[in-house]
Write an enzyme that holds these catalytic residues in place. Structure first.
Site, PDB file in Angstrom:
ATOM      1  N   TYR A 219       0.830  -1.205   0.000  1.00 21.53           N
ATOM      2  CA  TYR A 219       0.000   0.000   0.000  1.00 21.53           C
ATOM      3  C   TYR A 219       0.867   1.260   0.000  1.00 21.53           C
ATOM      4  O   TYR A 219       1.798   1.419   0.794  1.00 21.53           O
ATOM      5  CB  TYR A 219      -0.937   0.041   1.208  1.00 21.53           C
TER       6      TYR A 219
ATOM      7  N   GLY B  66      -5.289   5.593  -0.350  1.00 21.43           N
ATOM      8  CA  GLY B  66      -6.650   5.661   0.150  1.00 21.43           C
ATOM      9  C   GLY B  66      -7.582   4.763  -0.631  1.00 21.43           C
ATOM     10  O   GLY B  66      -7.342   3.566  -0.815  1.00 21.43           O
TER      11      GLY B  66
END
Length: 565
Positions: free
Chosen positions: A73, A80
Site C-alpha cells: 500500500y 486511500g
C-alpha cells in the site's frame, strides 16, 4: 535511551548548545520540543545509532518487497480509496511525487514558526524510529533544515486528522524536494534558493518516502506541544494573578491554607493553593481568616446583626485553586499522551526490520491528540474566564473594596482631572470579549468527525483542528492574562505597593517593565501587547518557578481516606 547518539553531518560547524535531542531513541519530550521550537540555537540534534540501523534494515525490507512484485500500500499501489490500483516498481518514485503535489491543498495563514519547528522535529523523530521504510539521509535533511532554520510555510487548515495530517505535511515534503516557499532565518524565499545557500541538496523521494512524510500526526502534535508549554506557563501566571487579587482586594489568605486542600487532594489544586500561599508570604495586604472573624463583634443577646466585614470572598478569588488545579491536572495526563504520540511511528504501512514483513494499519489516527487538546482547551478557556472575573472585580467600585472606579488615579474636587478619565473600563470590556471567544471555541472538535475520501476515511479524528483550537485559545487567554496582570498591578499600587509580599512585589516590578502605572487615559493596546510578549517569552513563569518549587516542598502528606468496607 537505546544505543549511542550519532551526530548528523552538516555543512557548517556546530554552535555551542546546552543539550542534545537524540532522534529515534524514544526519549523526546514535549517540553524539550517546545523549548527547541522557541530557541532552536540552544539545542543540538543527533540521531540514535541503533535507530540508524533500524532505518537501513526497514528500507532494505521495503525495497525487497517492491522488487518481488508484491503489492504494498502506498508504495506500489494508489492511496486511500485508490489502493486497488497496483503499479510496477518503475513508477513508484513518480507516484510519491504526485502524492505530494496533489496534497498541496491547504488554506489559511501559515502556522507560526514555533509550531512549524516543532512539527519538523517531531516528524524527524517519528521517522527516525526505523519502521517507516525511509532512508537515513531523509531524516538528516530534515534535521539540517531545522539547524539552518529553513521552515516551510504550512497553511493552518486542511487536515481532518486521519490519515494523519496529509495536507499540511505535504508542504514539508514539498520543501525537502526543493519546491515551494519557505522562511529562511525569518526571510521568505524559495525552498530551492534556501537549500542552496545552506549547502543542502533537495531529495528525490524514494518509494514510500512521500507517504511516510505526510501520513502522520506531526502537525497536530506541533500545535499540541506549543499549547501545552504555553498553558503550563498560564497556570503559574493565574496563581500570580490570584495572589495579586488577594492583595488588591485585601482578601483572606485563608482559602489557600494547606488544611483545606489536603482534604480535597487533587494534586493540581494543592499545587495551585500552595503556590498562591507562598507568593503571599509576608504580605501586609492579605488578611488571615481569623483576623477577619475577630474584626466583627460577637453576637451578645441580640438576635441579629450585620457584620462589619464578610467572612468569605468571591469565587473568582476563593475558588481559584480549584479552577487552576483542573488545568494543572489536565496538563499532567495530556503531556503523557503527547509524549507518547511524538515518540511513536504513526504512518502506514510499517516495516519490521527484523522479519522483513510489512504491516498495514491506522497509526496515523490522531484520536489521542484530539481528545487531549479538546480537554486542554476547555481547561484553558475556563482559566481565562476566571482571570476575566478578577478583572471585573477590581475595576468595579461596588466590589473592589474601596478602590477607585475603574482604577483611575485618585483625585479630589480641586483636581482638573476629576471626572475626565476612565482607567481600565475599556480594558475590562476587551477582556470580557476575549473570554467569550475562548469559551465559544472550547466546543470539542473531535465530536465533528466527517466521512471523507470516498468513504475510505469514514471515521476521522479532527485532532488537528482540536490542537489548533487549543493553541488559539491559549493565545486569547495570554491576552486576558496581560489585561488582568496590568489591572491587578494598578489595583495593588493604588492599595499600597509598599505593603505587598516580597514575591508579588518582584513580579509586579517585572510587569511594570511592560506596563507603567496608568495615571491618565492613554492607549493601552501597545502596553498589553508588550506584556503578552513578556508572557510568551516565559520570563514571568520562570520567576514563579522558584515559588512553585518552594510551595510543593512544603505540601503536607495526603490524609488517609476513610473507606466503608
Amino acid at each position: 535511551m537505546r544505543g549511542s547518539p550519532l551526530a548528523l553531518t552538516r555543512t557548517v560547524p556546530l554552535v555551542e548548545t546546552d543539550t542534545a535531542l537524540v532522534l529515534g531513541s524514544d526519549s523526546l519530550r514535549a517540553e524539550e520540543v517546545a523549548d527547541f521550537a522557541r530557541r532552536p540555537e540552544k539545542w543540538e540534534i543527533r540521531l540514535d545509532t541503533e535507530a540508524c540501523a533500524r532505518m537501513a534494515a526497514a528500507q532494505r525490507a521495503k525495497d525487497e518487497l517492491v522488487a518481488s512484485g508484491q503489492p504494498v500500500y502506498g508504495v506500489t499501489t494508489g492511496f486511500g480509496d485508490s489502493c486497488g490500483r497496483h503499479i510496477g516498481p518503475a513508477k513508484a518514485a513518480t507516484l510519491q511525487r504526485n502524492l505530494i503535489s496533489g496534497h498541496l491543498a491547504g488554506s489559511g495563514d501559515p502556522a507560526p514558526p514555533e509550531v512549524t519547528r516543532a512539527t519538523m522535529l517531531i516528524r524527524a523523530n517519528c521517522l527516525a524510529r526505523g519502521y517507516s521504510g525511509v532512508r537515513v539521509d531523509l531524516v538528516r535533511l530534515l534535521a539540517d533544515c531545522l539547524r539552518e532554520d529553513i521552515l516551510p510555510l504550512i497553511p493552518q487548515r486542511g487536515s481532518v486528522g486521519a490519515s494523519g495530517d496529509l495536507v499540511p505535511l505535504a508542504y514539508l515534503a514539498d520543501m525537502l524536494t526543493g519546491n515551494g516557499t519557505v522562511l529562511h532565518r525569518g526571510t521568505k524565499r524559495s525552498a530551492a534558493s534556501a537549500l542552496k545557500q545552506a549547502g543542502l541538496a533537495p531529495v528525490e523521494l524514494a518509494p514510500k518516502e512521500g507517504l511516510a512524510l505526510i501520513n502522520g500526526t506531526s502537525f497536530m502534535s506541533g500545535y499540541a506541544v506549543a499549547a501545552v508549554r504555553a498553558a503550563r506557563d498560564l497556570a503559574a501566571i493565574a496563581d500570580l494573578c490570584t495572589a495579586f487579587a488577594v492583595e488588591a482586594l485585601q482578601a483572606s489568605a485563608g482559602p489557600f491554607e494547606p488544611f483545606l486542600h489536603t482534604h480535597k487532594p487533587h494534586p493540581g489544586q494543592r499545587t495551585s493553593a500552595a503556590r498562591i500561599r507562598c507568593l503571599l508570604k509576608d504580605s501586609k495586604l492579605a488578611i488571615e481568616h481569623q483576623d477577619r472573624v475577630t474584626a466583627n463583634p460577637r453576637l451578645s443577646g441580640a438576635g441579629y446583626q450585620m457584620l462589619r466585614t464578610g467572612l468569605q470572598d468571591r469565587y473568582s478569588v476563593r475558588c481559584a485553586p480549584h479552577v487552576t488545579g483542573v488545568l494543572n491536572d489536565t496538563l499532567g495526563w495530556v503531556t503523557d499522551w503527547v509524549d507518547t504520540e511524538i515518540n511513536s511511528t504513526n504512518d502506514n504501512p510499517l516495516f519490521d526490520p527484523e522479519t522483513g514483513e510489512v504491516h498495514h494499519g491506522g497509526n496515523f489516527y490522531g484520536g489521542h491528540v484530539g481528545q487531549a487538546m479538546d480537554a486542554l482547551k476547555l481547561a484553558v478557556a475556563s482559566l481565562g474566564d476566571l482571570l476575566d472575573r478578577q478583572v471585573a472585580l477590581v475595576v468595579d467600585e461596588k466590589s473592589n473594596q474601596g478602590l477607585t472606579a475603574n482604577l483611575v488615579r485618585p483625585t479630589d474636587g480641586s483636581d482638573y482631572d476629576s471626572g475626565l478619565h476612565h482607567g481600565f473600563k475599556a480594558a475590562q470590556i476587551a477582556s470580557s470579549s476575549l473570554a467569550a471567544e475562548a469559551l465559544k471555541n472550547s466546543t470539542p472538535a473531535t465530536a465533528f468527525s466527517r466521512s471523507t475520501e470516498s468513504h475510505n476515511q469514514d471515521k476521522v479524528s479532527m485532532a488537528s483542528i482540536a490542537a489548533r483550537d487549543a493553541w488559539h485559545i491559549v493565545e486569547l487567554v495570554q491576552n486576558i492574562a496581560a489585561i488582568d496582570l496590568a489591572a491587578l498591578c494598578q489595583a495593588v499600587d493604588l492599595r499600597g505597593g509598599d505593603r505587598m509580599a516580597p514575591a508579588t512585589r518582584a513580579a509586579r516590578d517585572l510587569v511594570r517593565t511592560a506596563v507603567p502605572f496608568v495615571d491618565q487615559d492613554r492607549r493601552l493596546d501597545t502596553d498589553f501587547a508588550a506584556l503578552v510578549a513578556l508572557i510568551r517569552s516565559g520570563e514571568i513563569a520562570a520567576l514563579l518557578r522558584a515559588a512553585g518549587a518552594e510551595a510543593e516542598s512544603q505540601l503536607p502528606e495526603q490524609p488517609r481516606r476513610h473507606c466503608v468496607h
